[in-house]
Motif scaffolding. Structure first.
Motif, PDB file in Angstrom:
ATOM      1  N   TYR A 203       0.828  -1.206   0.000  1.00  0.00           N
ATOM      2  CA  TYR A 203       0.000   0.000   0.000  1.00  0.00           C
ATOM      3  C   TYR A 203       0.869   1.265   0.000  1.00  0.00           C
ATOM      4  O   TYR A 203       0.479   2.296  -0.568  1.00  0.00           O
ATOM      5  N   HIS A 204       2.043   1.190   0.629  1.00  0.00           N
ATOM      6  CA  HIS A 204       2.954   2.340   0.637  1.00  0.00           C
ATOM      7  C   HIS A 204       3.475   2.610  -0.776  1.00  0.00           C
ATOM      8  O   HIS A 204       3.550   3.772  -1.205  1.00  0.00           O
TER       9      HIS A 204
ATOM     10  N   ARG B 195       0.849   4.277  -2.711  1.00  0.00           N
ATOM     11  CA  ARG B 195       0.682   5.653  -2.258  1.00  0.00           C
ATOM     12  C   ARG B 195       1.670   6.563  -2.993  1.00  0.00           C
ATOM     13  O   ARG B 195       1.304   7.657  -3.449  1.00  0.00           O
TER      14      ARG B 195
ATOM     15  N   THR C  52      -7.333   2.573   1.805  1.00  0.00           N
ATOM     16  CA  THR C  52      -7.622   1.934   0.527  1.00  0.00           C
ATOM     17  C   THR C  52      -8.981   1.259   0.543  1.00  0.00           C
ATOM     18  O   THR C  52      -9.769   1.380  -0.409  1.00  0.00           O
TER      19      THR C  52
ATOM     20  N   ALA D  30      -3.289   6.326   2.094  1.00  0.00           N
ATOM     21  CA  ALA D  30      -1.999   6.246   2.787  1.00  0.00           C
ATOM     22  C   ALA D  30      -1.689   4.846   3.282  1.00  0.00           C
ATOM     23  O   ALA D  30      -0.522   4.509   3.485  1.00  0.00           O
TER      24      ALA D  30
END
Length: 417
Positions: free
Chosen positions: A251-252, A255, A275, A270
Motif C-alpha cells: 500500500y505504501h 501511495r 484503501t 496512505a
C-alpha cells in the motif's frame, strides 16, 4: 461508543463475496461519515492542474517541441532543458520532490512481494480483478470508449500489455527511483491522462452532468486502489498469503505511485484502511455499470487468448484459449459476484470455478513451507520475478505495446491540420 451517523453499505458490499470478504479482510469499519462522503465528491470535478498546464503549454508551441522538452526533462532532469517554460518547471518540481513520508525500505519490500506474486498478479489479478472490476465504474468507461483504447477488440491486447508492462516496471526493485523505468513511465501515464483529458473536454458530446470531469481525481484514485487491492485481495483469492509488513509495504508503494501520478494528498490512500475506505466510496458512487461496461469487459475477455499468444486456429491453440479464458472468467466471477458478472455477461463454468478453488487450496498448502523454511520466500520472490519478466517479454513480442504513450498527443492539439 457506536456511531450514530453510519451509512448503509453500497449494493456491491451486500453480495457475496464482498459481504463476507469485507468482514475478514478489511481492517475494521471502513465506512466513511456522511461528511466524508460528501467531501469526497469534489474530487470528481478535479483534474491535475500541473499536468493540465503542461498540455496547454504544448498547444502554444510548434508541434512536437513540447513533448521533446518533456522527454529531455524526464530522462535527464529539468536543468537539461534550456529556458524551460514555467509550466514544465512547476511540473517537474513536484515529481522531483520526495515526500517526507516516503520509506525506501517499504518500497523495496513491496517490490519483493510483487515479484513473489507476479505471475498470479499479471495473469489474473490485474486483468480480471483490477481492469475487469474497474469497468463497473461506468464513468471511467466513457473515456476508454471515447478514445478506443480498450473498446475495440483489436486494441485491447496491446492496451492490456501496456498496463502489465507498466505494473512490472513500477513493482521492480528500485523501479520507482527518479530515473528508473517505473518512475518515468508513471510520469508518462500522468501526461497521457492530461492529454486525453484535454481531448475529452473539447468534445461536444461529453456529458459533464452525468460523467463528471474526464479522468478526474476520483477515477484516477480508484484505478490505483484497484491495483493495490488486486495485489493483496486478488492474490489472496488464489491462496497466497501476506504478512502485515508485506501488506503495509504494498500500500505504501501505491501511495507513492499516486503521488507521482498527480493525485491530491487528500485523496491518495496512505495505508490499508484508507484503501478499503476508498473502495467503499468508489462502490457507493462510481460502480454503476452500463452498456459500455459490458462492451469493455467483452473486449478484455476476447483479448485474453491473443494476449498470451493463443490466437491460432489449430486444435491446441483453440483448446488453450478456451481453457485459459474460462479459468480467468471463473476467477473474475468469484471476485465480482454473481450480479455484476451476469450483467457483464461473463460465462459461468462450474468446472473451472472448481479449478480456481482447487488452485487456492493447493497454493494455501504450499504457502506453509514458504513462510517457515528459511530462504524459501526469497527464492519464491526471485522465481516469480523471473517468470513474470519472461511472460512479459512474450506478451511484448506479440502485442507491441506503446511505452511512450505518444499516440495520445494528437488529442490535445486544437490546431488545424
Amino acid at each position: 461508543m457506536a456511531r450514530t451517523d453510519q451509512l448503509a453499505d453500497p449494493v456491491f458490499f451486500s453480495e457475496f463475496p464482498f459481504n463476507i470478504g469485507v468482514k475478514f479482510l478489511a481492517p475494521g469499519d471502513i465506512r466513511p461519515t456522511p461528511q466524508q462522503r460528501e467531501d469526497y465528491r469534489r474530487f470528481t470535478q478535479l483534474g491535475d492542474p500541473l499536468a493540465d498546464a503542461v498540455v496547454e503549454m504544448f498547444r502554444h508551441l510548434p508541434t512536437g517541441q513540447g513533448r521533446r522538452m518533456f522527454e529531455i526533462a524526464l530522462e535527464r532532469g529539468i536543468d537539461a532543458v534550456p529556458d524551460a517554460p514555467a509550466e514544465l518547471k512547476a511540473f517537474f518540481a513536484h515529481i522531483d520532490s520526495r515526500p517526507y513520508w516516503l520509506d525506501q525500505e517499504k518500497l523495496d519490500r513491496a517490490a519483493r512481494v510483487s515479484g513473489r506474486v507476479g505471475p498470479w498478479a499479471t495473469n489474473l489479478a490485474l486483468s480480471m480483478f483490477a481492469l475487469n472490476g474497474g469497468y463497473l465504474a461506468s464513468r471511467a468507461g466513457k473515456v476508454l470508449v471515447g478514445t478506443g483504447a480498450l473498446a475495440a477488440e483489436a486494441m485491447a491486447p496491446r492496451r492490456v500489455a501496456e498496463t502489465a508492462s507498466w505494473w512490472v516496471d513500477v513493482t521492480a526493485l528500485g523501479g520507482m527511483g527518479r530515473f528508473e523505468a517505473g518512475f518515468k513511465n508513471t510520469v508518462r501515464v500522468r501526461l497521457m491522462h492530461a492529454l486525453v483529458r484535454a481531448g475529452m473536454t473539447r468534445r461536444d458530446d461529453w456529458d459533464y452532468e452525468n460523467w463528471d470531469h474526464p479522468i478526474n481525481q476520483s477515477l484516477t484514485a480508484g484505478t490505483l486502489m484497484l491495483f493495490s487491492l488486486a495485489t493483496i485481495v486478488g492474490c489472496n483469492t488464489v491462496g497466497l498469503r501476506f504478512s502485515k509488513q508485506e501488506k503495509a509495504a504494498v500500500y505504501h508503494l501505491w501511495r507513492y505511485v499516486g503521488y507521482v501520478i498527480g493525485l491530491d494528498a487528500d485523496i491518495v490512500p496512505a495505508d490499508e484502511t484508507d484503501t478499503w475506505r476508498l473502495l467503499w466510496l468508489q462502490a457507493d458512487y462510481e460502480f454503476l455499470p452500463d452498456e459500455d461496461s459490458r462492451t469493455l469487459s467483452k473486449a478484455l475477455v476476447s483479448a485474453l487468448g491473443p494476449l498470451y499468444g493463443f490466437d491460432g486456429n489449430d486444435l491446441r491453440s483453440r483448446a488453450l484459449r478456451r481453457a485459459f479464458t474460462l479459468y480467468s472468467l471463473s476467477y473474475s466471477r468469484i471476485l465480482l459476484g454473481k450480479s455484476n458478472s451476469d450483467f457483464l455477461e461473463m460465462e459461468n463454468s462450474r468446472v473451472f470455478t472448481g479449478a480456481v478453488l482447487a488452485t487456492a487450496a493447493v497454493n494455501s498448502v504450499l504457502e506453509v513451507p514458504r513462510r517457515f523454511i528459511p530462504g524459501a520466500t526469497r527464492l519464491s520472490e526471485k522465481w516469480g520475478r523471473r517468470t513474470t519478466e519472461r511472460m512479459l517479454a512474450r506478451i511484448t513480442r506479440v502485442n507491441h505495446p506503446d511505452r511512450s504513450y505518444g499516440r495520445h498527443d494528437r488529442l490535445a492539439d486544437t490546431r488545424a491540420a
